[in-house]
Structures are given as structure tokens and as C-alpha cells.
Design an enzyme around this catalytic site. Sequence first.
Site, PDB file in Angstrom:
ATOM      1  N   GLU A   1     -59.296 -57.799  24.822  1.00  0.00           N
ATOM      2  CA  GLU A   1     -57.880 -57.784  24.458  1.00  0.00           C
ATOM      3  C   GLU A   1     -57.341 -56.406  24.066  1.00  0.00           C
ATOM      4  O   GLU A   1     -56.670 -56.258  23.049  1.00  0.00           O
ATOM      5  CB  GLU A   1     -57.628 -58.791  23.326  1.00  0.00           C
ATOM      6  CG  GLU A   1     -58.016 -60.207  23.693  1.00  0.00           C
ATOM      7  CD  GLU A   1     -57.907 -61.196  22.535  1.00  0.00           C
ATOM      8  OE1 GLU A   1     -57.443 -60.803  21.445  1.00  0.00           O
ATOM      9  OE2 GLU A   1     -58.307 -62.360  22.711  1.00  0.00           O
TER      10      GLU A   1
ATOM     11  N   GLU B   1     -62.556 -68.628  28.812  1.00  0.00           N
ATOM     12  CA  GLU B   1     -62.309 -69.361  27.569  1.00  0.00           C
ATOM     13  C   GLU B   1     -61.337 -70.523  27.797  1.00  0.00           C
ATOM     14  O   GLU B   1     -60.443 -70.770  26.991  1.00  0.00           O
ATOM     15  CB  GLU B   1     -61.755 -68.417  26.481  1.00  0.00           C
ATOM     16  CG  GLU B   1     -62.634 -67.209  26.215  1.00  0.00           C
ATOM     17  CD  GLU B   1     -62.091 -66.293  25.119  1.00  0.00           C
ATOM     18  OE1 GLU B   1     -61.252 -66.746  24.303  1.00  0.00           O
ATOM     19  OE2 GLU B   1     -62.512 -65.113  25.063  1.00  0.00           O
TER      20      GLU B   1
ATOM     21  N   HIS C   1     -56.321 -69.767  27.918  1.00  0.00           N
ATOM     22  CA  HIS C   1     -55.909 -70.712  26.877  1.00  0.00           C
ATOM     23  C   HIS C   1     -54.530 -71.229  27.285  1.00  0.00           C
ATOM     24  O   HIS C   1     -53.508 -70.585  27.030  1.00  0.00           O
ATOM     25  CB  HIS C   1     -55.862 -70.025  25.515  1.00  0.00           C
ATOM     26  CG  HIS C   1     -57.199 -69.537  25.051  1.00  0.00           C
ATOM     27  ND1 HIS C   1     -58.241 -70.391  24.779  1.00  0.00           N
ATOM     28  CD2 HIS C   1     -57.665 -68.285  24.805  1.00  0.00           C
ATOM     29  CE1 HIS C   1     -59.297 -69.696  24.387  1.00  0.00           C
ATOM     30  NE2 HIS C   1     -58.979 -68.423  24.406  1.00  0.00           N
TER      31      HIS C   1
ATOM     32  N   ASN D   1     -61.681 -58.400  29.061  1.00  0.00           N
ATOM     33  CA  ASN D   1     -61.332 -59.811  28.901  1.00  0.00           C
ATOM     34  C   ASN D   1     -60.039 -59.930  28.113  1.00  0.00           C
ATOM     35  O   ASN D   1     -59.820 -59.182  27.157  1.00  0.00           O
ATOM     36  CB  ASN D   1     -62.483 -60.503  28.142  1.00  0.00           C
ATOM     37  CG  ASN D   1     -62.314 -61.996  28.008  1.00  0.00           C
ATOM     38  OD1 ASN D   1     -62.180 -62.702  28.995  1.00  0.00           O
ATOM     39  ND2 ASN D   1     -62.337 -62.488  26.773  1.00  0.00           N
TER      40      ASN D   1
ATOM     41  N   ASP E   1     -59.233 -73.643  27.845  1.00  0.00           N
ATOM     42  CA  ASP E   1     -58.847 -74.905  27.211  1.00  0.00           C
ATOM     43  C   ASP E   1     -57.383 -75.155  27.543  1.00  0.00           C
ATOM     44  O   ASP E   1     -56.630 -74.219  27.814  1.00  0.00           O
ATOM     45  CB  ASP E   1     -59.110 -74.942  25.700  1.00  0.00           C
ATOM     46  CG  ASP E   1     -58.596 -73.724  24.949  1.00  0.00           C
ATOM     47  OD1 ASP E   1     -57.500 -73.221  25.277  1.00  0.00           O
ATOM     48  OD2 ASP E   1     -59.275 -73.265  24.018  1.00  0.00           O
TER      49      ASP E   1
END
Length: 476
Positions: free
Chosen positions: A174, A279, A251, A215, A281
Site C-alpha cells: 500500500e 485478500e 476487498h 500489493n 472478501d
Amino acid sequence: MSENTGHARRRAGAVAATVLAAGLLAGGFAASAHGQEEPPAGTAQEETLRDLADQRGVFMGTALASHRLGEAQYAETASAEFNSVTHENDLKWEAVQPQRGQYSWAGADRVVDFAEANGQDVHGHTLVWHSQLPSWVSGGGFTADELLAVMDDHISTTMGRYAGRIDTWDVVNEPIGDDARFRDSVFHRTLGEDFVAESLRMARAADPAAELYINDYSIDGVNAKSDAYYDLVVDLLDQGVPLDGIGFQSHLIVGQVPASMRQNIERFTDLGLKVRITELDIRMNVPASQADLERQADDYREVVTTCLEVDGCTGVTVWGVTDAYSWVPDHFDGQGAALPIDESYQPKPAYWAVHEALGGTPGPQPTDPPTEEPTDPAGDCEAEYRVTNQWPNGFQAEVTVTAGRDLDGWTVTWDFGGGERVGHAWNASVSSSGSAVTAVNAVHNARVAAGRSTSFGLTGTHEGTVSAPQPVCTGT
């Protein structure tokens, strides 16, 4: 996925995982809390997500928390359903080097040991990140040369410990903010944009065989932020900086999978990079309706299918084993149910959508809306205090607050019995006076519905012993 040493280890563990999977599916997935009927013999029960991913030569991963691995159902599900694992928090800088030069490997080692015992790959997350960074780094006042030395020590020590055991790493996490500009961090303030390149060079020197990634979130589709990453990647590659891939965290929110996701993946793979969905979800308002669960299933199917259809997209990691321990409810008020496996370790429609996308059966069709079994603590709320990691002179703890009624706010108090002192906390405002400690909710997790839980964490120091306090919770 390349046939590296980690992939070979995973193949060696396939038999053990299949045995665990058979027991899990027979005992847990035979009848679903979503009103799904048991699938006929010879269909979905025979293959797990892990089996299907192995057959395709891709990874299907999950994020693991070391302190959950003592829970049998958590560990069995993680080993049966996934062929790749990522440390959820145990490998972040604050966890492994809370004090300068004092490394604590217990949690990180436990995840790696678990993966090796079950023939799973490990993705290292993460080395250089502005968050979950110990104060001695973020507020150290280092010169550029000093900060470079600090970074090099941390990267070389961490990667060196796991060389040959962790084959892929999120080296920088990030670095670019939501405004598509470099994020304000101690690394950018001190070193400028070059901190990304320097980190990657240090990582290549630390483990020349490892694959190196950057990432971030909100770069799943073509947008200003992913454009900024594209420009960054082109610049890094032009400089000859070692970079093997990019991770899309993903996300997402139900119904909001970017239409340009495939186009975005392809433009990065066209540069010669690998892409990982790191990641995943997909959250929704809770309690979930059956319609939302079906829409979520469609979204999971779309993301996994999109990745599998692009050469160079190597697989998908979901950010957690079960909804019971998802990070989502603690960070997004009123939202949750973001993973393919629910709080009771039952497969949701999203599970069967992923199963189908990987080449398996679509699974049973739902007939009834989901039901929930909320806990019923006495009084306003209850709090559970758990030490999740400790090292010489320091420790990390998690406190879970469970509401007995609908809360608009909560306070947890306790007394330390071992001379502990709180150093840093997250998801709550924590203060202390002597041995007495008071924790008050943060804005984002003040409201907790009856029977639901939220949690906060802290790190601190101790004088040789770590006590087990009995917290008291009151609500407003």
C-alpha cells in the site's frame, strides 16, 4: 503457478490434506445452516477447493492467524480447503520486531510450521508498510541512510529466516493512497518514491530465489489508483528493479466487482508480471438475506473465473478461513458475512460458486434463508482477554467484546497483575493508571448488535510475567 519448491512441498502434502478434507466434509459440510441439502454421494463431498486448485495448478489460499490454530475446526478447515496460506498479522513489522533488534518469531513460525506440515505454500505478508509499524520506526527520526539500514536489517533478517520456506513476498504494501499519490509515510517522507525500489532490491539480495510483489487495495479495476500503479511498475521495470508481480487485495462489496477487472489484470501480465488476488472478501449488510448471499456467490464466481482465464494470474487468496474471525465487521459498521465459509464453518453459496469456478460441481441449491445462532451474554456485554504473542519484555493481546443487547458504545476495564504497561492499541482508545486499564470503543466499532462481537488489540511491556486479567465490560 511455477513449479517451485513450495509447489512441490504442497504436492507432497496432498494425501494428508485429502484425509483431513474427508473428515471435515463428512462432519461439517454435509448439511448446511443455509438450508442446503446434503449433496448426493459421488459429487461435491469428494473434492475440496484445495483438491480442485491442485488439479488446475493454481493456488487457493487463505489468511491464517497463529493464535487460532489451536482450534481444531479452524485448523482442519484451513488445511483441507486451501493449498496456500498468508500470515494475517503475525509477519508484520510490529509483530516480529516490536523493539529495535528484538525479534519475536513465535506467531510467524507457527503459521509456517503449520503450512509445511500440511503441504501448503506460504505467501509472506508483509515487509514494508506504513501501518502496524512499531513506533521506534515511524517516530525514530532517522536520516535517510539510517532508515535504509533499518529497512535492510528488517528485510534481510525476516526473509533470511524463511529462505526456502516462504517463496513469495509482499515486499511493499500500500505505498500509494486513495488519491493515487504516494501515501504519506515515514518511508516516503525520508526516502521519497525510491523507497519502493530500495525495498525490492534489498529483498532480492536477501533471498534471490523468492518472488517479489507489491500489493494494494482498490486497484482491482482500471481507475486512477491502478493507473498510478501501472506507471510505478513501468518505471521500476525500466530501472531494472526486481519485481515479479502485483497483488490485488480485492476487498469488495456485493454487486461491485469492477467490470474492468480482467482488462486490468491483463495489462499487468502484459508487462511480464504475475498477478495474485491476495485478500479477497466480498462484504454485505448483515444480517444477510438469501438474495445477497446469491449475489455474493455470483461475485466470487466472477472474480475467480476472471483470474483463471488470464495467463499469469496465479490464484486467489480469501482473507480469512471463516466469517467468525473476519476483519470486516470490526472495520465496516453493519457489514460482514464476507467469506465463503460462515461463522459455523458451513459452506455458503459463495463456497459452491468458487468450487464450480475451479472446475467442481455447483453444489446443492439453497432452499431457506440463513439463520444465526447469536450468543447471549449476561448484562450489557462480556469481554474476553487473550494474550496472542509474547517476547522478552513485551506482549500482544486481543480483547473480544460480545454484546448482550444492542450497544451504542462500550467500555472495558481490567487490572494487570504482572507489571504490564500498554504501549500501543488499535480499534479502541486505551488508557491506564498504574495497573488499572480502561478501553473505550473506537468510532467505527461503537455499535454492536446483541449477540455480535467486535475486538481490539494492544501491545505492551512486562517485567518478566504476563498475567491473565479478567476484564469487565459495560455498554451504553
